[in-house]
Design an enzyme around this catalytic site. Structure first.
Site, mmCIF file in Angstrom:
data_model
loop_
_atom_site.group_PDB
_atom_site.id
_atom_site.type_symbol
_atom_site.label_atom_id
_atom_site.label_comp_id
_atom_site.label_asym_id
_atom_site.label_seq_id
_atom_site.Cartn_x
_atom_site.Cartn_y
_atom_site.Cartn_z
ATOM 1 N N LYS A 1 0.622 -1.079 -0.005
ATOM 2 C CA LYS A 1 -0.016 0.042 -0.081
ATOM 3 C C LYS A 1 0.881 1.165 0.084
ATOM 4 O O LYS A 1 1.777 1.326 0.788
ATOM 5 C CB LYS A 1 -0.869 -0.043 1.327
ATOM 6 C CG LYS A 1 -1.822 1.189 1.316
ATOM 7 C CD LYS A 1 -2.607 0.887 2.646
ATOM 8 C CE LYS A 1 -3.689 2.245 2.806
ATOM 9 N NZ LYS A 1 -4.451 1.903 3.817
ATOM 10 N N SER B 1 -9.478 2.212 3.456
ATOM 11 C CA SER B 1 -8.498 2.905 2.166
ATOM 12 C C SER B 1 -7.507 2.171 1.684
ATOM 13 O O SER B 1 -7.003 2.445 0.748
ATOM 14 C CB SER B 1 -7.688 3.995 3.246
ATOM 15 O OG SER B 1 -6.823 3.399 4.115
ATOM 16 N N SER C 1 -9.776 -0.275 7.669
ATOM 17 C CA SER C 1 -9.364 -0.052 6.376
ATOM 18 C C SER C 1 -8.620 -1.237 5.529
ATOM 19 O O SER C 1 -8.107 -1.234 4.523
ATOM 20 C CB SER C 1 -8.254 1.173 6.121
ATOM 21 O OG SER C 1 -8.843 2.417 6.230
#
Length: 505
Positions: free
Chosen positions: A89, A164, A188
């Site tokens: 990420k 996210s 997330s």
């Protein structure tokens, strides 16, 4: 190459970490071949918006190095991740790839060091394919807040992935890679895992180092793995975890054998009933109004499977569940306001081209560099920390946070795990939610565990409306990730929800 070998290579992307590791050990495929195959797929599926950056040269060099180690005799269970391609990420800083947090504020930024999570997985031998899309500075629940692209759900590209860590979820669900890293501040990892039909775990706060993780809310942010199966998550979490003296929030807690615990037979259990003796609490607040009928149906079907495996379901209560939303959206923005003050256009990050004085440079640089949701949370956080409001809002939220944590401890006197939905609905359409407050409400079931610092996990639990995935959330007490992984693995041995793939992948 024989037709059998050709067919095998064409389906490499369908295989999980554990299977790929065995094939690499048996020399049925090389890491270079596997990496090339996945790089091709990433290129073919670029419209999903899962990746922000890919570097073929770096990935292939790492794969070749992994193959060289295997040729020297390095293999076996202790080296499961050697040569396995993953991606990070874009909230973790990396030397070899830009680290942008999906924000124009950090467009093109190169870190002089790797985040601890990145370096530990590299030490385990993983191959890094690139950096994955996310909500800007990890602020969002849909991955619609990225400054570069919306991450699309492989099950239906017109739907959100959840956020996210939406890019990580999309990449794993679309079989672009077998595993990825994510971060979970208020859900997330768990929410995008649920909405895309994969497995994801947020460990106990402090289990994984936050060093090199671009901070959103420091008392909440925690790294976690996302993969197809609980066993794969165990392998990745094993490598990610451990004390880091460079992180003041890192816990000096021994890392258990997550992989062994995931597959071990529970004391007093049997092969037919591997969960015998496990008490699973069902909070009444997780099964009331606001949860769609299709999600409830899938959740209860998954719970029924756990019962068949020997688990006992008990009713519990988490009475302050509804308060988790206002508490989170006071504490998290307050910490974001403080953390993001460093992005001022002076030392690094975006700087406005034209300005008259220092104050105007600050204002223009931040206005141009941050997106709407980030600005909204900075403003909220600045407000609740301001003179006259700190006591009324921030301190009261911290007191309620302690009470939410106490609710969990009371519940754990009656059960070993807590279970329920991850999200109230399946993935909604991209662009369909215009009200930010309504969007925040979708985090109702993931926020409590985050505020308490507890480990939580999402495992595939079937499908809801329009054939879209539903996730079952499992929450355990502090440092009990092994129980989560064992339970998830047991469920995945008798169901095939985690094996289902979106059409066309």
């Amino acid at each position: 190459m024989s037709s059998t070998s050709t067919s095998l290579h064409l389906s490499l992307h369908q295989l999980d970490v554990t299977t790929l590791a065995r094939m690499l050990d048996e020399r049925k495929v090389s890491s270079v071949e596997l990496t090339r195959h996945l790089l091709d797929r990433i290129s073919q599926h670029s419209a999903l918006g899962a990746f922000l950056c890919v570097n073929e040269d770096i990935a292939l060099a790492q794969a070749a190095a992994a193959d060289a180690w295997r040729a020297k005799g390095v293999h076996g269970p202790a080296h499961t991740l050697l040569g396995i391609p993953i991606a990070h990420k874009d909230i973790f800083v990396t030397r070899d790839f830009p680290s942008t947090a999906a924000s124009k504020m950090l467009d093109g930024y190169r870190s002089p060091f790797d985040a601890t999570v990145v370096s530990r997985l590299a030490e385990a031998g993983t191959v890094t394919l690139g950096k994955l899309n996310c909500d800007e500075f990890a602020m969002g629940g849909a991955n619609e807040n990225s400054a570069y692209a919306v991450a699309r759900n492989p099950w239906n590209p017109s739907r959100i992935t959840g956020g996210s860590s939406g890019g990580s979820a999309a990449a794993v669900a679309a079989r672009l890679l077998p595993a990825a890293t994510g971060t979970d501040t208020g859900g997330s990892v768990r929410q995008p895992a649920a909405l895309t039909g994969i497995t994801g775990i947020k460990p106990t706060y402090g289990r994984c180092s936050r060093y090199g993780m671009i901070a959103f809310a420091s008392s909440l942010d925690q790294a976690g793995p996302m993969a197809r199966t609980a066993l794969d998550c165990a392998h990745v979490l094993q490598a990610m975890s451990g004390f880091d003296p460079r992180d003041a929030t890192s816990a000096e807690q021994a890392v258990p054998d997550f992989v062994g615990a995931t597959t071990a037979l529970r004391a007093g259990a049997s092969a037919a009933q591997p969960l015998k003796g496990l008490r699973i609490g069902l909070p009444k607040e997780f099964f009331g109004e606001g949860v769609s009928a299709d999600v409830l149906s899938a959740t209860r079907a998954a719970l029924a499977e756990l019962e068949k495996l020997g688990a006992t379901l008990v009713d519990v209560s988490l009475p302050r569940t509804e308060l988790s939303i206002p508490v989170y959206y006071i504490i998290a923005p307050a910490e974001a306001s403080s953390n993001l003050s460093r992005f001022d256009g002076v030392r690094y990050g975006h700087r406005a081209e034209a300005y008259k004085d220092l104050n105007e440079m600050y204002c223009k640089s931040r206005s141009e560099g941050f997106g709407a949701e980030v600005k909204r949370r900075i403003m909220i956080g600045t407000y609740v920390l301001s003179h006259g409001y700190y006591d009324a809002y921030y301190l009261q939220a911290q007191k309620l946070r302690r009470m939410i944590a106490d609710d969990f401890q009371a519940a754990f006197t009656q059960c070993d795990l807590i279970a329920g939905p991850v999200a109230p609905t399946v993935a909604r359409a991209i662009g369909s939610q215009k009200d930010p407050v309504a969007e925040y409400l979708a985090d109702i079931f993931t926020l409590p565990a985050s505020l308490a610092g507890l480990p939580g996990m999402s495992v595939p639990a079937g499908f809801g409306a329009d054939g879209l995935p539903v996730g079952l959330q499992l929450i355990s007490n502090y440092w009990q990730e092994s129980t989560l992984l064992h339970t998830g693995h047991a469920l995945q041995q008798v169901t095939d929800w985690h094996l289902k793939a979106p059409a066309g992948v």
